[in-house]
Design an enzyme around this catalytic site. Structure first.
Site, PDB file in Angstrom:
ATOM      1  N   GLY A 177       0.815  -1.237  -0.124  1.00 38.72           N
ATOM      2  CA  GLY A 177       0.124  -0.065  -0.121  1.00 38.72           C
ATOM      3  C   GLY A 177       0.796   1.165   0.133  1.00 38.72           C
ATOM      4  N   PHE A 229       1.472   9.314   3.621  1.00 33.17           N
ATOM      5  CA  PHE A 229       2.831   9.662   4.481  1.00 33.17           C
ATOM      6  C   PHE A 229       3.930   8.721   4.031  1.00 33.17           C
ATOM      7  CE2 PHE A 229      -0.505  11.418   7.289  1.00 33.17           C
ATOM      8  CZ  PHE A 229      -0.072  13.174   6.976  1.00 33.17           C
ATOM      9  N   GLY A 230       3.685   7.758   3.260  1.00 31.84           N
ATOM     10  CA  GLY A 230       4.825   6.881   2.905  1.00 31.84           C
ATOM     11  C   GLY A 230       4.230   5.556   2.411  1.00 31.84           C
ATOM     12  N   VAL A 245       3.804   1.272   2.534  1.00 30.51           N
ATOM     13  CA  VAL A 245       3.445   0.099   3.577  1.00 30.51           C
ATOM     14  C   VAL A 245       3.923  -1.233   2.718  1.00 30.51           C
ATOM     15  CG1 VAL A 245       1.706  -1.141   4.859  1.00 30.51           C
ATOM     16  CG2 VAL A 245       1.464   1.492   4.483  1.00 30.51           C
ATOM     17  N   LYS A 259       4.954   0.492   8.140  1.00 35.12           N
ATOM     18  CA  LYS A 259       5.005   1.945   7.296  1.00 35.12           C
ATOM     19  C   LYS A 259       5.938   2.520   7.338  1.00 35.12           C
ATOM     20  CE  LYS A 259       1.557   4.875   8.598  1.00 35.12           C
ATOM     21  NZ  LYS A 259       0.052   5.423   8.805  1.00 35.12           N
ATOM     22  N   ASP A 302     -10.214  10.897  10.885  1.00 32.92           N
ATOM     23  CA  ASP A 302     -10.036  10.663   9.652  1.00 32.92           C
ATOM     24  C   ASP A 302     -10.441   9.272   9.206  1.00 32.92           C
ATOM     25  OD1 ASP A 302      -8.964  11.183   7.060  1.00 32.92           O
ATOM     26  OD2 ASP A 302      -6.938  10.427   7.472  1.00 32.92           O
TER      27      ASP A 302
END
Length: 348
Positions: free
Chosen positions: A47, A51-52, A54, A69, A167
């Site tokens: 994924g 933010f980055g 996975v 992550k 979120d």
């Protein structure tokens, strides 16, 4: 800037040390995580978030599958989100929140390590379905909704101080091997108001389409902001449509705008059911689920239900045994239909 990051890291580690008796997460080295993910191989990539990246990994010493992550070093505000995530998930624990196994700040990296969720996210099974994939059954959808609601209930009513998740969306609801749902990604979570305060004022963050209108307009964040987002997710579960879908005709791109006139007309309710379900859903259950979603998405936040009431109502729905085709045939034999709204008080 580098000094700021170092001091933040130091502060976070100090907090973690002070509260260590509560914290199951462990500090891992970059070398351990590199070995676990086959040097962060593209083949292990499962994924890509805001933010980055996975990666799936495997820790040999504990024999557990993990999700790693790796936050983008240049990522906007990534440092703050990293610290919030480590602290939140280290101090919170519930079956419907993803479990943080550990983290690493080794070699100036920011890496979070979670339990691996083999069924990915709700988005994968509801909104990003490959061709000919089987639709999620109605009962599974309701169970996923209950799990997500229980996660929010823990954050709102049990955590002290309360936590506003901020979120909630389909991609942040992860699914284990049995399709039990767990909330993930706590980088945007905020501690709720204390004492007599009614809200937290904050810069508007979150995801367009899921954001409560009053929060988007004023930046005043309350628990009711999460309830609104939950209503949108429940509507996605019912309809199989995305909160925002630019591939649809203009008037259908925003889910709540498309659904609003249909929700107001009882004769139109069945048009809201995900076409992939075919006839395999209970019409009464559809009515009840739509009633809950609609109440959660009320414009006036004071009219939205508390999360405990949502959990009760959805639990009732998820536990119903139903036989859709037989229900219809029995109703037609009596000369009626099975679209009468439920008499049961939904707890609102």
């Amino acid at each position: 800037r580098a000094a700021d990051i170092t001091s933040h890291m130091y502060a976070a580690e100090e907090i973690l040390r002070i509260t260590n008796q509560n914290i199951p997460s462990r500090v891992l080295t970059f070398r351990e995580l590199s070995a676990a993910t086959n040097n962060f191989s593209p083949n292990n990539l499962v994924g890509e978030g805001g933010f980055g990246m996975v990666y799936k990994g495997h820790l040999k010493d504990t024999k557990e599958d993990i999700a790693v992550k790796r936050l983008d070093k240049e990522g906007f505000q990534g440092n703050r989100e990293f610290l919030v995530e480590v602290l939140m998930l280290s101090l919170l624990s519930h079956p419907n929140l993803v479990n943080l196994i550990g983290y690493s700040t080794d070699l100036d990296q920011r890496i979070l390590v979670y339990e691996y969720m083999p069924n990915g996210s709700l988005e994968d099974h509801l909104l990003d379905l490959p061709e000919n994939a089987k639709a999620l059954p109605w009962q599974t959808r309701m169970r996923i909704a209950v799990g997500a609601a229980k996660g929010i209930e823990y954050l709102h009513e049990v955590a002290n101080p309360p936590v506003i998740y901020r979120d909630l969306k389909a991609s942040n609801i992860l699914l284990d091997k049995d399709f039990n749902s767990k909330l993930s990604d706590f980088g945007l979570a905020k501690l709720g108001p204390l004492g007599d305060e009614s809200h937290v004022s904050t810069r508007v963050m979150g995801t367009y389409g899921y954001c409560a209108p009053e929060y988007a307009m004023t930046g005043k964040l309350t628990k009711m902001s999460d309830i609104y987002s939950f209503g949108v997710v429940l509507l996605e579960l019912i309809t199989g449509r995305r909160a925002i879908d630019p591939t649809k005709p203009t008037e259908e791109q925003v889910l709540i705008h498309w659904a609003a006139p249909l929700i107001r007309d009882r004769k139109m309710f069945v048009r809201l059911a995900d076409p992939l379900l075919g006839k395999d859903f209970p019409v009464k259950g559809l009515y009840q689920a739509l009633a809950i979603a609609s109440m959660c998405m009320q414009e006036d936040p004071s009219k939205r239900p508390k999360i405990g009431d949502v959990v009760d109502a959805l639990t009732f729905l998820a536990e119903q045994k139903y036989y859709p085709q037989r229900d219809r045939e029995a109703a037609q034999a009596k000369g009626g239909d099975c679209s009468t709204p439920p008499k049961k008080d939904m707890g609102f």
